[in-house]
Structures are given as structure tokens and as C-alpha cells.
Design an enzyme around this catalytic site. Structure first.
Site, PDB file in Angstrom:
ATOM      1  N   GLU A 258     -15.640 -15.321  13.907  1.00 15.64           N
ATOM      2  CA  GLU A 258     -16.616 -14.958  13.621  1.00 15.64           C
ATOM      3  C   GLU A 258     -17.678 -14.594  14.243  1.00 15.64           C
ATOM      4  OE1 GLU A 258     -20.702 -15.672  13.036  1.00 15.64           O
ATOM      5  OE2 GLU A 258     -20.206 -17.483  13.638  1.00 15.64           O
ATOM      6  N   CYS A 297     -26.933 -16.034  13.657  1.00 11.44           N
ATOM      7  CA  CYS A 297     -25.505 -15.128  13.315  1.00 11.44           C
ATOM      8  C   CYS A 297     -25.754 -15.029  11.929  1.00 11.44           C
ATOM      9  CB  CYS A 297     -24.129 -15.278  13.226  1.00 11.44           C
ATOM     10  SG  CYS A 297     -23.470 -17.522  12.798  1.00 11.44           S
TER      11      CYS A 297
END
Length: 676
Positions: A258, A297
Site C-alpha cells: 500500500e 495515504c
């Protein structure tokens, strides 16, 4: 101030720092507050301890036992939240940021605990999908199962969420039955260390289930096997370096990433300034720019609005951002704290300068802004910086460079197709949001941008009061994204657990499949018992225990009475000529629900007993019409049992109805709650 030595937890013991340790600065004051790292950690011993101590202990537990363990861990962590809050201020995070990181991490663990109890069996084998019939007569069948990998999960986490980032990986890993070695980012590892200490001290975890490395992993990745998993969160460059190691590739070691993500938000063409959606859009962008100082993120990096609305969007965002108070994160009045470190601040400034080559900075001067209760020079503070790029089609940097801080760029689009084209220029994102009240706008974006995004978040006046926000990954849903975002899918409910399990195709006879899956399948051995199964408690019932009823004949009077009583006078039950014109029926037929009702009358034991309630039925299908004069009988088998609480459990019964010629007329699964 005493310098904190952040320890590693390796092979069941805490190990301090050595001469290789790196210093850690307070994000607020700039002072050195801790050091972490030990180059002499025995990674061979850690891996062996995880595989041979932690792994077997976890695999002895059922999914339900592991789920109960997760719940106990989450509740224990919750008792110590204030300690975690207090230590987290030094990372630059505000109290609201703590709620996302600490409370959010604990909440994520609780969701996985709940899903483990509700969606997984009280067993050590997970059945993936339905039984496949591989032969004409059903004596050779197939079934996919999932079992825990026999290795260890190495979690390499980012600095921005030292608690949530660990727990959102740890929960599905432990639920799968795989031990974990956690490697937090050095800049905030002291927060993770405290969370690990709390979990270890609770005594809830089996030995070897959790270890932690403060500092570098050394050569650990080169010692992994095809039974191990690496789960990484961080930059695309670091992910590429790690996942392209020859040892990782040669051994097909699972690598879940990720990484960088230029997430976007689209203001729908219907969302003019006088609509609730416009205000919601401004609120979402402002929140995503300033929460965790933009170090998320999932933060919004690119903001797209219809070209005619760009001036209004810029004006509204500048006004909203001007109200953001920057300062000491421990002060309740502060809305945005500091970045995690001076080096992170420098990196954001460098990336912002790159964006400035294609876009004009319209708000936020990093050389001239106010910090309340702290020093802008000593701490890693920055103001929110808003850019405007008038030429998104020819620009490159705004679609490729992520300034991982409070930085966003507003860009115009001509029409919805153009908006989708621009959003997809990010080459893969964790999330894109669309603020619109037009359902067709949402559909077109989903069809056009879905392939480039792990999550699409739609919000408007109808859902805004209950929505969780653009930047909030939920454990129920996939967290990850294609392409630039890493190609991984963390969380997503039980999907996240599957990253740490092996799917295997099992082929064999019904008895073989039933024994492996601990779930009765048609054709497997049946167990006859002298007592009616409804008189036997949950624990007394055996998988495969079967009850066969006598026959009951269906009369025309039954059909007509049921139609009159229920009001269901559908022509196939009442008009013989019309029914015969229907390709499915030979003439008047019995109602399907009449058959179910009569079936219950055939197999139910009426007296008070262990059966507490009928909670429903699944997979109902009617396979052959039943006419007046036909008879039905019932075949009832215990298919599966699932404990629900301390008093009762769910019994899943396989039910078949056959006629006087032993032809199948209906089949379903009956669910009952049975006392222990």
C-alpha cells in the site's frame, strides 16, 4: 528530559538499542527524545520463534477463538488509550488525529473480531465457495478450502499511523492464524512500542504471535520462505526496492503493498455553490488537507471542479483554510499540528516546489505563517498549501508527484468524461471521492474510474450526516488500490484475512469433503439417532445427523384453503387452464410456501426443548411442481454448527423435500438457534 531507548521485542524478550541506533526528534520542539535500532538482532531466531512457537499456538485455535482473542486485545488497548494519546503528541498529531490512529485502530480490531465470529467457522479450516459437483452421480466432488500459511507475516509500517497502521494489518493476520513481526517506521516507533508492550503485558497473545523490530530489519527479508508474507506501507520507491529483491521474486513470497497515491476528489457538475454538496466538498477537502497535517495515504491531493466553478472553489477553500489554527498539537484549540519530522517537512517543501513549476500557489506561505504555542523554526510545522493548475491536460507533476503533507492542487474539468480522464492520470489510487446528488454522475464515474481505484466514495446531502469521510478506510471494505497505489488489498473484511492463508482445491468423495471441512455435504454418511434431533442440544447434535419424516399428501382442498387463507391466488394455483398454458406447470400446483409450511409440520417437534428459534432459511429453490394428489416427505440433516454466545449456537440444517417417486421438489438450508 530522559532519552527514551525504544526496544525491540524479539523471541519473547525485550532488547534495547546499540551503537547503530538512530535518534528521533520531537515533531513539536525539534528536540531529540528517543533513539531506536539494534544491528545485532538475531533475525534467524526471531523467524524461528514465530514459525515454531507462535505459528503452532495460533493454528491450534479456531477462528472463533482467535476472534475472541482480538476482541480481548482491543478492549485491553482501549483501557490504555490515554497513555497512547499522551505519547503521540510528540509525533505532531492532535487529539482528533489520535482518535483516527488509536481509536480507529482499536475499532478496526473489534470489527475483525466480530467478522471472525460471524463469517468464519468455529474451526481451523475456512471453506471458500460452494461444493462443486465433478461427477454425474455426485460421488466425486470439489471444494476450495483456506488454511493458514506456515510462516510469518512481516509488517513494514509507515510513520503516519503508528497504532492503526499496525493493528489494521495485525488483526487479519492473527485471525488467519499467522504470527507477525512488526517493523514500525523509526520516526514514530516509540508509539508502536507502547502499544506492543500493552498487548504483550496483557497476557492475551500466545507466545511468539507478535514480535517487533525497532530500527532496521537487517537481512530478515532475505531469510523468508514461500510460506511467509511481507505487508508494506510506504513510498512507491521503497516498495519497488523491497519487492524486487531477487530472493522475494525467486521464492514467490507474497508481497502486499500500500504505497503512494495521488487521491482525487471530484465536485459533480450538479454541485453549484448554492447546493449542500458544494459546502460538503469544501469541508471534505479542508479536512483531508489538514488532518494529520496531510500525512495520510488517503488524503486528497488533486481537486477537480467544473471549469466554471473553479473560482468559487478556490475562494471557498482559501476562506476555509484561513480558519485552520496551526500549533502545539496538545492544545485543544489547535486544528493542525506538525509534520512528523524535520526531514519530512523538507521533503514536502521540495515536492511542493516541483508542483509549483506547473501550478500557482494560491494559499499558504511556508516562509510566513503563524504557529500557536510552539516554534515554527524548531518544530516541523507547515501551513496548508493550496495550488491551482489551470492546464491539467498538459501538466505532469500534479499527476505524478505526491507532497505527503498539507498540499492539494485544484484543477478544472470540461465535462464528466474529462474529469474521469484526469482522475485516471494518477495511474492508480487508494480512493477517489465524488460529491454529487446525481446518481447517473456517480454511475458514470464508477464505470470510468473504477479500474484505477481501490475505493470510490460518493457523498451528498442524503448521506453526509452519517458518512465516514473520504479519507477513512473502514475494515469492512478493501483498503488498497491498483497501479501506483501498490496493487494490494488490505482489510476488506475476510478478504484481508485471505492474504495470510493458502487456497487449496480439495477433490474427493462426499465423506472426504465432509471430514475435511467439518461440514456435511449431500451424499456424505448420515447418522441416525433414536431421538428426534430437535430434542438434542447444540453440543449433542452431530454433523450428518439425519431425520426422515413420513409422507403427507397434498389435496386440492389444501391448495385452495392456503390460497384463501394467505391471499395468494396466483393463477397457477387457482386456474387449471391458465396454469397449463405456463411452460413450467402441468396444471394447478401447490404453492411453494405451502410446501415449506407442510414440511415444517412434518419435521418439527412441538414440545419445549433445545430449539429456541427458527431464524431463517438460505438457498431455497423449488425444483419440481407438486400437484394435488402428490405426496411430500422431508429429509433433514445437520449440515453445520456455529457457536454464537455462551447460551446458544446456530445449527444449519440441509433440508430436501421429495415426492412419492423420490424426486426432489424443493431444497434449502434451515437455520435454528439451539441451546447448549
Amino acid at each position: 528530559m530522559t532519552l527514551q531507548n525504544v526496544q525491540s521485542f524479539a523471541a519473547g524478550r525485550w532488547i534495547g538499542t546499540d551503537d547503530s541506533a538512530r535518534v528521533i526528534h520531537s515533531a513539536v520542539t525539534g528536540k531529540v527524545i528517543a533513539q531506536a535500532g539494534n544491528a545485532s538482532l538475531d533475525t534467524d531466531e526471531m523467524l524461528d520463534y514465530a514459525r515454531n512457537v507462535g505459528g503452532p499456538a495460533l493454528r491450534e485455535m479456531t477462528f472463533h477463538q482467535r476472534a475472541k482473542m482480538l476482541k480481548a486485545l482491543a478492549l485491553d488497548l482501549s483501557k490504555h488509550k490515554q497513555r497512547l494519546y499522551d505519547i503521540s503528541f510528540a509525533t505532531g498529531a492532535t487529539q482528533n488525529d489520535h482518535l483516527i490512529d488509536i481509536d480507529g485502530g482499536i475499532g478496526t480490531m473489534l470489527v475483525f473480531a466480530s467478522k471472525g465470529r460471524r463469517e468464519m467457522p468455529d474451526d481451523v479450516v475456512y471453506l471458500d465457495g460452494a461444493v462443486e459437483q465433478l461427477s454425474r452421480n455426485g460421488t466425486f466432488l470439489g471444494q476450495h478450502i483456506c488454511t493458514p500459511l506456515r510462516g510469518v507475516a512481516v509488517h513494514i509500517n509507515a510513520f503516519n499511523f503508528p497504532v492503526w497502521g499496525m493493528l489494521e494489518k495485525l488483526a487479519p493476520t492473527l485471525l488467519a492464524g499467522v504470527p507477525a513481526i512488526v517493523k514500525p517506521a523509526t520516526a514514530s516507533c516509540y508509539v508502536t512500542e507502547l502499544a506492543v508492550q500493552i498487548m504483550i503485558d496483557s497476557g492475551i497473545l500466545p507466545k511468539g504471535a507478535l514480535q517487533m523490530v525497532a530500527g532496521g530489519l537487517g537481512g530478515m527479508l532475505g531469510q523468508l520462505t514461500n510460506q511467509d508474507v511481507v505487508s508494506f506501507t510506504g513510498s512507491a520507491d521503497t516498495a519497488l526496492m523491497l519487492r524486487s529483491q531477487k530472493h522475494i521474486l525467486a521464492n514467490s513470497i507474497r508481497f502486499v503493498a500500500e504505497q503512494d497515491s495521488l487521491n482525487a476528489s471530484i465536485l459533480g457538475p450538479d454541485a453549484s455553490p448554492d447546493t449542500p454538496e458544494f459546502g460538503l466538498f469544501i469541508k471534505e477537502v479542508t479536512r483531508e488537507m489538514t488532518t494529520k497535517a496531510g500525512q495520510k495515504c488517503t488524503a486528497i491531493r488533486r481537486v477537480f471542479a467544473p471549469d466554471v466553478l473553479v473560482p468559487a472553489v478556490l475562494e471557498a477553500l482559501q476562506e476555509s483554510l484561513s480558519k485552520v489554527t496551526i500549533g502545539d498539537p496538545a492544545d485543544d484549540a489547535t486544528r493542525m499540528g506538525a509534520l512528523v519530522s524535520p526531514s519530512q517537512r523538507a521533503d514536502v517543501l521540495a515536492k511542493a516546489a516541483t508542483l509549483g513549476k506547473e501550478a500557482e500557489r494560491v494559499f499558504g506561505d511556508p516562509d510566513n505563517f503563524t504557529v500557536h504555542g510552539a516554534s515554527a523554526e524548531k518544530g516541523a510545522f507547515l501551513p496548508p498549501m493550496l495550488f491551482h493548475c489551470a492546464t491539467p491536460d498538459t501538466a505532469v507533476n500534479v499527476h505524478e508527484v505526491e507532497a505527503f503533507g498539507p498540499v492539494s492542487t485544484v484543477m478544472p474539468y470540461r465535462d464528466l468524461d474529462h474529469a474521469v480522464e484526469l482522475v485516471n492520470k494518477g495511474q492508480g489510487s487508494l480512493v477517489a471521492s465524488v460529491i454529487t446528488h446525481d446518481a447517473q454522475v456517480a454511475r458514470l464515474v464508477a464505470l470510468g474510474a473504477g479500474a484505477f481505484h481501490g475505493r470510490l466514495y460518493f457523498n451528498n446531502r442524503d448521506s453526509m450526516k452519517e458518512s465516514t469521510g473520504h479519507g477513512s478506510p473502514l475494515p469492512h471494505m478493501v483498503h488498497g488500490g491498483p497501479g501506483r497505489a501498490g496493487g494490494g488489498e488490505e482489510m476488506g473484511g475476510i478478504r484481508g484475512v485471505m492474504h495470510y492463508m493458502q487456497r487449496t482445491a480439495i477433490q474427493g468423495s462426499p465423506d472426504i469433503l465432509a471430514a475435511i471441512g467439518n461440514k456435511w455435504v449431500p451424499g456424505a454418511r448420515e447418522i441416525d439417532h433414536a431421538d428426534h434431533p430437535f430434542t438434542r442440544s447444540f453440543h449433542e447434535l452431530e454433523i450428518g445427523e439425519t431425520y426422515k419424516t413420513k409422507e403427507r399428501q397434498i389435496s386440492l382442498a389444501d391448495i385452495e384453503h392456503f390460497a384463501e387463507f394467505t391471499g395468494d391466488t396466483f393463477y397457477a394455483h387457482m386456474d387449471d387452464a391458465a396454469a397449463k398454458r405456463n411452460p413450467f406447470f402441468p396444471g394447478r400446483v401447490a404453492h411453494g410456501y405451502l410446501l415449506l409450511s407442510f414440511a415444517a409440520g412434518l419435521f418439527v417437534e412441538p414440545n419445549e426443548g433445545p430449539v429456541l428459534a427458527n431464524t431463517g432459511l438460505d438457498n431455497l429453490r423449488f425444483t419440481k411442481p407438486v400437484e394435488a394428489g402428490d405426496s411430500i416427505k422431508v429429509h433433514l440433516s445437520v449440515k453445520h454448527k456455529t457457536p454464537r454466545n455462551e447460551e446458544y449456537g446456530e445449527v444449519r440444517w440441509h433440508v430436501t423435500l421429495t415426492n412419492q417417486d423420490d424426486e426432489l421438489v424443493a431444497e434449502y438450508e434451515l437455520l435454528t438457534m439451539n441451546a447448549y
